[in-house]
Design an enzyme around this catalytic site. Structure first.
Site, mmCIF file in Angstrom:
data_model
loop_
_atom_site.group_PDB
_atom_site.id
_atom_site.type_symbol
_atom_site.label_atom_id
_atom_site.label_comp_id
_atom_site.label_asym_id
_atom_site.label_seq_id
_atom_site.Cartn_x
_atom_site.Cartn_y
_atom_site.Cartn_z
ATOM 1 C CG ASN A 199 65.891 -15.570 2.972
ATOM 2 O OD1 ASN A 199 65.391 -14.824 2.121
ATOM 3 N ND2 ASN A 199 66.743 -16.539 2.657
ATOM 4 N N GLY A 241 64.400 -25.775 4.019
ATOM 5 C CA GLY A 241 63.126 -25.984 3.339
ATOM 6 C C GLY A 241 62.701 -27.445 3.296
ATOM 7 C CE LYS A 278 64.802 -19.459 1.868
ATOM 8 N NZ LYS A 278 65.077 -20.897 1.866
ATOM 9 C CG HIS A 295 70.387 -18.364 0.933
ATOM 10 N ND1 HIS A 295 69.906 -19.462 0.274
ATOM 11 C CD2 HIS A 295 69.767 -18.343 2.135
ATOM 12 C CE1 HIS A 295 69.030 -20.085 1.054
ATOM 13 N NE2 HIS A 295 68.917 -19.420 2.193
ATOM 14 C CD GLU A 325 70.409 -20.387 6.069
ATOM 15 O OE1 GLU A 325 69.411 -20.093 6.726
ATOM 16 O OE2 GLU A 325 70.494 -20.195 4.842
ATOM 17 C CB SER A 354 63.704 -27.094 8.821
ATOM 18 O OG SER A 354 63.664 -27.443 7.442
ATOM 19 C CD GLU A 399 66.987 -21.103 -1.156
ATOM 20 O OE1 GLU A 399 66.628 -19.909 -1.234
ATOM 21 O OE2 GLU A 399 66.529 -21.896 -0.310
#
Ligand code: PGA
Length: 256
Positions: free
Chosen positions: A9, A170, A11, A94, A164, A210, A96
């Site tokens: 991904n 991240g 992003k 996701h 996730e 990560s 985010e």
């Protein structure tokens, strides 16, 4: 047996030129790996160019998001019809998107329906926040997210789920393989409850958060984990390729 999947991904990273360079590097370094699905999800504006650059290779393409209406006055949005002939997968829900763009379970549900209508395979993301994890609420949260996202839907053949944990995205602080395996086992159990045994056996569930070339084996080695969704490390060809090669090796050992 489920084919492992390693998905990148990207992003909101890479200009068109950078995306083209990165995909070329990945393609050149890949060699012949047939027993792992390799998926890259570049930004929308690079999808068409990247599609050309992966033609004839085994790399597959995904989008990072989708809007649920077919077309119309939705300035700035990308419709399922626009993606249908460009890619095979689409990331939905996701964390985010949930966090910065207020995506609710109801919205992810509509997006999954919209994707399925044009034969895009959803990669549905679920995962809990740090405080939810610390309060022992992981199971409750992922169960609720799954229920909301899949409400009213027949089992979507080809569904992929990515677990996730938000605290691991991240941050460089990955879950342990055992932790991830346990929650992914719960998610699989949820799919059996929502649908049937067969769906539970069929659904591929990835770990994300990560993952890099140094820790990927710990996750991919776990019996419930079918691969990884990778953010940061997928922007470096050598890291991404390293993870794909580890998945291929594990799979070879299992089948040999
Ligand atoms: P990360 O992102 O690998 O950079 O933690 C994972 C993701 O958000 O899919």
């Amino acid at each position: 047996m489920r084919v492992p999947m390693i998905a990148g991904n990207w992003k909101m990273n890479t200009t068109l030129n950078e995306a083209m360079e990165l995909v070329n590097e990945i393609r050149q370094g890949l060699g012949q790996i047939d027993n792992v699905d390799k998926v890259i999800c570049p930004p929308f504006i690079s999808l068409a160019a990247v599609k050309e650059l992966i033609r004839g290779s085994s790399i597959k393409l995904g989008a990072q998001n989708i809007y649920f209406e077919e077309k119309g006055a939705y300035t700035g949005e990308i419709s399922p019809l626009m993606l249908a002939h460009l890619c095979e997968f689409v990331i939905i829900g996701h964390s985010e998107r949930r966090l910065y763009f207020n995506e609710t379970g109801g919205i992810t549900n509509k997006k999954i329906q919209a994707a399925l209508k044009v034969n895009l395979k959803p990669i549905l993301c679920v995962g809990e926040k740090l405080e939810e994890n610390e309060a022992g609420r992981t199971e409750e949260i992922v169960t609720r997210q799954l229920g909301a996202s899949l409400a009213g839907l027949d089992y979507p053949t080809g569904l992929i789920i990515a677990y996730e944990p938000i605290w691991a995205i991240g941050t460089g602080k990955a879950a342990t393989g055992t932790q991830a395996n346990e929650t992914i086992g719960l998610i699989r159990h949820n799919i059996v409850e929502l649908y049937n045994e067969r769906a539970g056996q069929d659904v591929r569930i990835l770990y994300g958060g990560s993952v890099n070339a140094d820790n990927a084996t710990e996750f991919i080695n776990q019996p419930e984990i079918d691969g990884a969704l990778i953010g940061g490390a997928s922007l470096k060809a050598n890291q991404f390729l390293g993870i794909i090669k580890q998945a291929a090796e594990i799979k070879n050992n299992l089948s040999g």
